[in-house]
Design a protein around this motif. Structure first.
Motif, PDB file in Angstrom:
ATOM      1  N   ILE A 166       0.948  -1.036  -0.054  1.00  0.00           N
ATOM      2  CA  ILE A 166      -0.155  -0.054   0.095  1.00  0.00           C
ATOM      3  C   ILE A 166       1.146   1.470  -0.173  1.00  0.00           C
ATOM      4  O   ILE A 166       1.516   1.465   1.270  1.00  0.00           O
ATOM      5  N   HIS A 167       1.056   1.685  -0.722  1.00  0.00           N
ATOM      6  CA  HIS A 167       1.216   3.300  -1.315  1.00  0.00           C
ATOM      7  C   HIS A 167       0.875   4.406  -0.719  1.00  0.00           C
ATOM      8  O   HIS A 167       0.427   4.292  -1.380  1.00  0.00           O
ATOM      9  N   ILE A 168       1.704   4.930   0.009  1.00  0.00           N
ATOM     10  CA  ILE A 168       0.711   6.563   0.586  1.00  0.00           C
ATOM     11  C   ILE A 168       1.650   7.908   0.328  1.00  0.00           C
ATOM     12  O   ILE A 168       2.379   8.206   0.637  1.00  0.00           O
ATOM     13  N   ALA A 169       0.667   8.560  -0.456  1.00  0.00           N
ATOM     14  CA  ALA A 169       1.644   9.200  -0.404  1.00  0.00           C
ATOM     15  C   ALA A 169       1.059  10.719  -0.062  1.00  0.00           C
ATOM     16  O   ALA A 169      -0.774  10.731   0.059  1.00  0.00           O
ATOM     17  N   GLY A 170       0.702  12.199  -0.500  1.00  0.00           N
ATOM     18  CA  GLY A 170       0.005  13.303  -0.034  1.00  0.00           C
ATOM     19  C   GLY A 170       1.046  14.208   0.414  1.00  0.00           C
ATOM     20  O   GLY A 170       2.705  14.470   0.761  1.00  0.00           O
ATOM     21  N   THR A 171       0.519  15.683   1.227  1.00  0.00           N
ATOM     22  CA  THR A 171       0.890  16.569   1.636  1.00  0.00           C
ATOM     23  C   THR A 171       0.831  16.823   2.662  1.00  0.00           C
ATOM     24  O   THR A 171       1.949  16.942   3.832  1.00  0.00           O
TER      25      THR A 171
END
Length: 249
Positions: free
Chosen positions: A132-137
């Motif tokens: 599960i690859h999680i990105a964001g600010t």
């Protein structure tokens, strides 16, 4: 200025060498030059954990160039323990001026991540790992922790890769919700380190600090046979080291 130059902690990269230097009391902060054993020390580079303290015999990481006619002896790291692993890892930190660790651009440096995966024999194995690859600010670290906790509570064997760490580097790689032990960190670190050293080339030597830790995280999860790995991006963006994950779920 230098009391002694100790054995290098990693192999030569082209015309440059990274090692450690021991200072005398009162050695100045900042850049200086000193020669010895065919080496010219050009300046300091190190972890925040190794600040420029005015201490006798304090050990700092340095960068050095050598006379091509007198190439320094390349030595493996000494004791293969956790402390030595941290010292070796510190040599992968770039100088203050940000620049790609491989090639002339960040695009080339990112593409080199795939080369490092091949050298470690991880390319095919990584494509089979559920991630599960999680990105964001904002909130990506918390979201990663929530996702890992829910999966673990559901009976899955989990791995969690996040950054940065708050106290100990072990926090970046978690197994079953707990930071990886010093013993396992050291074991997997030296396996990855030695393999990358053995396959090093002038054009693609060693990855920089975060790229190495990303590779170490993937290697750890595969060796531990986790059911699912939750991976938080570093700075994010197209060229983030974690973007080698081709089929996240």
């Amino acid at each position: 200025l230098l009391k002694s130059l100790e054995r290098p902690r990693c192999r030569c990269h082209g015309a440059h060498w990274r090692g450690r230097a021991r200072t005398r009391l009162g050695a100045p902060q900042g850049t200086f030059e000193a020669e010895g054993a065919g080496l010219r020390v050009a300046g300091w580079a190190g972890l925040s954990a190794y600040p420029f303290l005015q201490e006798a015999n304090a050990i700092y990481f340095c960068t050095a160039s050598y006379d091509r006619g007198r190439q320094p002896r390349v030595a493996m790291a000494g004791e293969r323990d956790f402390a030595q692993a941290l010292e070796a890892l510190g040599t992968l930190i770039n100088e203050k001026k940000r620049k790609p660790d491989v090639g002339q651009s960040w695009e080339q440096a990112f593409k080199a991540t795939f080369v490092f995966l091949d050298r470690l024999g991880l390319t095919d194995r990584l494509s089979e790992m559920k991630t599960i690859h999680i990105a964001g600010t904002k909130g990506k670290g918390s979201t990663s922790a929530f996702a890992e906790s829910m999966l673990r509570a559901s009976g899955y064997k989990t791995g969690l890769f996040t950054s940065p760490h708050l106290v100990n580097i072990n926090e970046r790689i978690r197994l079953g919700g707990r930071p990886i032990s010093n013993e396992k960190f050291s074991e997997y670190f030296w396996q990855v380190w030695d393999r990358l050293q053995e396959t090093s080339t002038p054009d693609c030597a060693m990855p920089a600090y975060f790229r190495f830790l990303t590779l170490l995280g993937f290697y750890t999860f595969l060796e531990e046979r986790v059911d699912v790995a939750v991976v938080e991006v570093g700075l994010g963006g197209r060229l983030d080291s974690t973007n080698v994950l081709k089929h996240p779920v």
